[in-house]
Enzyme design. Structure first.
Site, PDB file in Angstrom:
ATOM      1  N   ASP A 195       6.856   5.905  -3.463  1.00  0.00           N
ATOM      2  CA  ASP A 195       5.910   5.003  -3.974  1.00  0.00           C
ATOM      3  C   ASP A 195       6.726   3.492  -3.956  1.00  0.00           C
ATOM      4  O   ASP A 195       6.566   2.599  -3.670  1.00  0.00           O
ATOM      5  CB  ASP A 195       5.144   5.160  -5.037  1.00  0.00           C
ATOM      6  CG  ASP A 195       4.125   3.952  -5.719  1.00  0.00           C
ATOM      7  OD1 ASP A 195       3.326   3.723  -5.049  1.00  0.00           O
ATOM      8  OD2 ASP A 195       4.625   3.430  -6.717  1.00  0.00           O
ATOM      9  N   MET A 244     -19.004  -1.555   2.544  1.00  0.00           N
ATOM     10  CA  MET A 244     -17.600  -1.855   2.609  1.00  0.00           C
ATOM     11  C   MET A 244     -16.864  -3.418   2.250  1.00  0.00           C
ATOM     12  O   MET A 244     -15.993  -3.532   1.720  1.00  0.00           O
ATOM     13  CB  MET A 244     -16.922  -1.287   4.032  1.00  0.00           C
ATOM     14  CG  MET A 244     -15.514  -1.479   4.327  1.00  0.00           C
ATOM     15  SD  MET A 244     -14.317  -0.499   3.197  1.00  0.00           S
ATOM     16  CE  MET A 244     -14.354   1.166   4.167  1.00  0.00           C
ATOM     17  N   HIS A 270      -6.987  -1.585   7.826  1.00  0.00           N
ATOM     18  CA  HIS A 270      -7.924  -0.595   7.605  1.00  0.00           C
ATOM     19  C   HIS A 270      -7.941  -0.063   6.270  1.00  0.00           C
ATOM     20  O   HIS A 270      -7.263   0.503   5.572  1.00  0.00           O
ATOM     21  CB  HIS A 270      -7.447   0.793   8.208  1.00  0.00           C
ATOM     22  CG  HIS A 270      -8.386   2.004   8.207  1.00  0.00           C
ATOM     23  ND1 HIS A 270      -7.993   3.161   8.240  1.00  0.00           N
ATOM     24  CD2 HIS A 270      -9.826   2.100   7.823  1.00  0.00           C
ATOM     25  CE1 HIS A 270      -8.934   4.152   8.276  1.00  0.00           C
ATOM     26  NE2 HIS A 270      -9.933   3.390   7.759  1.00  0.00           N
TER      27      HIS A 270
END
Length: 729
Positions: free
Chosen positions: A296, A324, A450
């Site tokens: 991370d 969305m 995305h």
């Protein structure tokens, strides 16, 4: 100057009062092995000062101590158990000597005091903090437990319940909560921190405060009656079993250790902590969870480096405002980037605004914001049916229906309405970006972006670099995604990009199992309970939408016909043709009804078995091992192919995309970490048992080479130096 090390120094402040200042090179203080040794040396100097009256600990950084140096963990965890135990004994002797100084001690704590930083200040008599304090013990999130006395001192200071809540959950708390539970003794403005700490120290020196009485409970057994102990620890163990489960041994180990140590004084309690810590440090779960933390940091650091020369977008726009689009608009506005939300009809705009308002109202209900903040955020979302305001936006993300013709038309029209330097992005989940770019005059200003559903919860954003996407375009959308609080990972273009490209082979493995007579209920149970996915493949398909998966499956088959084109009618086809689309229409592999909170609750539906019987062989039982192998091999093979083809740049980015985008079980650490833990040779042996099932089960050549040489995907980690070299005395 009484003492000067590389990361801390010791000096006199005034008559009889010394200050120990953490001041490491770089931006933050970490409690690494060298600093622990240096702290021991500094305390040795203090022990020789006959005129010492008090000690102040403070930091010269914006945060006190952010924790241990986690980059050292993987090498420390490879040290043999006996040596690791010896080093922990040494480290704890340092904190014990700090706690045992014959004078009052106080820590002036600013910003973060986490992990070892928290354990350090627990060894002082008093703690004064600034309002920006975050203090706690996050070790269980890394698969371990406190090892520098945190599980001993905190329960004796706060009481069992408050300490268990922090330690078992790996929590940190802010200044107000820390003051309320007794973790700090006061909170003052940053500019008054040292002055306030000195005032408390002088009161203790003068006898106005009984510092010896304050210290004593930390040296003694935990003050709990048998009934209180039974209640506290039984409840804690039940809660941990429910939330952490069997795949995360650290939280329950921490609770049991605190329970076992409750009747002992400090020394024996610390021995028990040591005996629990060392085996945890050698688990695969600890290595995987520490690996996720390090990955991370790597991914976020890469994004920061990529965006250092670009300005973060100040105004955004979203095209297509369903659930969305509304989620993207909310996330942008919530993180202070105003957004124009465009659609072609009022109904869709209302749906998008309703979604954004619903998410803000949840924040209001939880007390995270007030009405004024809610109104302020919602006012930065501007719904429109035309292109008003598009001449001012820096970035536009398209989130219309997953149809290439529609997307191309919308993107081409939008390109004419924005500035020449405005970046366009598509939220497509499967359609190649380079194909969509053919409709544009400025393909260099276009890329993929995305998001994952639900947007406000899912941390990952895949940034897709098309053939003609410029570096500046990629940097701008990475900057916007980071500003939104997301973890952006840049991938190269192909059907499905990275996440969906590796997800659909997993679904294909599921379809083949069903075709061969497996029960979808057992598959879900095995993949959830044994492998650790948050939901099994059948449930996941219902959540994604059977219709959505059916369409995406066709796109993937066209993109990778050799592996993903099937020659049989499968369960997804059968359910799709029966208009069972999953949660969205209440019928999928399960039937769904709303519970009392309005959330879909799954129920058995016998009609599904009849539908599946049409596309399956007679029912037969599969072992858990076979189910896991047949589900995971197609996914892992495709993950490896993506690395070999340069779709994803590194194993670290691949694993983080899987964890953050699909919920890959964190205790496995991602596909490459799982592969390394299993061993490439062992994986190859397993996969070869199933290669008769087709191309998805054929192991890529690069992985075969790894297996021949028994090479891992992550760089090998060398054990830490022998403990004697770590200054244990």
């Amino acid at each position: 100057m009484l003492y000067k090390g590389d990361t801390l120094y010791l000096d006199w402040l005034e008559d009889g009062i010394a200050e120990l200042v953490f001041d490491a090179p770089g931006s933050v203080n970490k409690l690494d092995t060298a600093t622990v040794a240096s702290l021991g040396e500094a305390i040795g100097v203090l022990e020789q000062q006959s005129d010492l009256k008090g000690l102040l600990l403070r930091s010269n950084k914006a945060a006190f101590i952010v924790g241990a140096d986690i980059t050292e963990f993987l090498s420390l965890f490879l040290v043999p158990e006996e040596q690791l135990s010896q080093w922990l004994h040494f480290a704890n002797s340092v904190f014990n000597r700090l706690e045992d100084l014959p004078v009052p001690t106080i820590a002036a704590v600013n910003g973060y005091a986490l992990g070892g930083g928290c354990e350090c200040v627990l060894a002082t008599d008093y703690r004064l903090a600034t309002p920006d304090l975050r203090i706690g013990l996050p070790e269980t999130k890394l698969g371990i437990m406190p090892g520098f006395g945190g599980s001993v001192r905190m329960p004796r200071m706060l009481g069992a319940d408050s300490a268990l809540e922090i330690i078992a959950a790996g929590k940190d708390v802010g200044a107000d909560q820390a003051l309320k539970i007794g973790l700090v003794d006061g909170v003052v403005k940053a500019e008054k921190l040292v002055e306030g700490a000195m005032a408390i120290l002088r009161q203790a020196i003068n006898g106005d405060l009984d510092w010896k009485a304050k210290r004593q409970p930390k040296l003694e057994p935990l003050k709990l009656s048998k009934i209180e102990a039974a209640m506290s620890f039984t409840i804690a163990k039940g809660m941990v079993a429910q939330t952490a489960g069997k795949h995360y041994p650290a939280p329950i180990t921490a609770v049991k250790t605190i329970e076992a140590a409750a009747r002992f004084g400090r020394e024996e309690a610390l021995n028990l902590e040591n005996k629990s810590f060392v085996p945890l440090a050698h688990t695969n779960e600890a290595r995987a969870l520490v690996g996720i933390f390090l990955n991370d940091q790597y991914v976020k650091g890469k994004a920061k480096k990529l965006t250092k020369d670009v300005e973060t977008p100040k105004q955004a726009a979203v095209l297509g405002t369903g659930i969305m689009g509304g989620g993207i608009a909310y996330q942008s506005a919530w993180k202070d980037v105003p957004v124009v939300m465009k659609d072609i009809n009022d109904k869709s705009l209302t749906l998008g605004m309703t979604e954004a308002a619903k998410l803000l109202n949840k924040q209001l209900e939880r007390g995270k914001i007030d009405g004024l903040k809610l109104a302020g955020v919602i006012s930065t979302i501007h719904p429109t049916l035309d292109y008003a305001g598009f001449d001012r936006v820096d970035v536009v993300v398209e989130a219309v229906v997953e149809n290439p013709k529609v997307k191309k038309a919308v993107l081409a029209e939008t390109e004419q309405k924005v500035r020449p330097d405005t970046v366009l992005a598509s939220n497509t989940s499967t359609i190649p970006i380079s194909e969509l770019a053919n409709a544009l005059e400025r393909p260099e200003n276009f890329c993929g972006m995305h998001f994952f559903n639900p947007v406000h919860r899912m941390p990952l954003v895949e940034i897709i670099r098309g053939e003609k996407s410029s570096d500046e375009t990629i940097a701008k959308v990475v900057a916007w995604a980071s500003k939104m609080g997301k973890t952006p990972i840049v991938v190269n273009d192909c059907p499905g990009f990275f996440v969906n490209r590796v997800l659909f082979p997993y679904f294909a493995g599921f379809s083949q199992l069903l075709r061969d007579g497996a029960d979808f209920r057992k598959i879900d149970k095995v993949m959830e309970k044994q492998f650790g996915w948050p939901m099994g493949p059948a449930y996941l398909l219902d959540v994604v939408g059977i219709d959505t998966a059916h369409h995406a499956q066709a796109v993937m088959a066209a993109g990778f016909p050799q592996r993903m084109q099937k020659d049989y009618r499968d369960a997804i086809d059968a359910l799709f043709n029966a208009n069972r689309f999953g949660q969205k229409n209440g019928l999928g592999f399960w039937r769904y009804k709303e519970d009392s909170k309005g959330k879909p609750k799954k129920e058995e539906d016998a009609a599904v078995d009849d539908l599946l019987a049409e596309v399956s062989q007679p029912k037969r039982d599969f072992s858990e091992e076979e189910i896991i192998a047949r589900m995971m091999i197609p996914m892992v093979n495709e993950v490896v192919r993506c690395l070999e083809e340069g779709i994803i740049a590194t194993p670290a980015e691949a694993d983080m995309a899987l964890v953050y985008g699909l919920g890959f079980p964190p205790f496995h650490g991602g596909a490459f970490r799982w592969l390394d833990t299993l061993g490439s040779a062992k994986y190859l042996d397993m996969a070869q048992q199933y290669q008769h099932l087709g191309p998805l089960y054929e192991v890529p050549e690069g992985l075969r080479n790894k297996a021949r040489h028994n090479e891992p995907y992550y760089p090998p980690v060398e054990p830490a130096r022998p403990v004697g070299d770590l200054k244990t005395a």
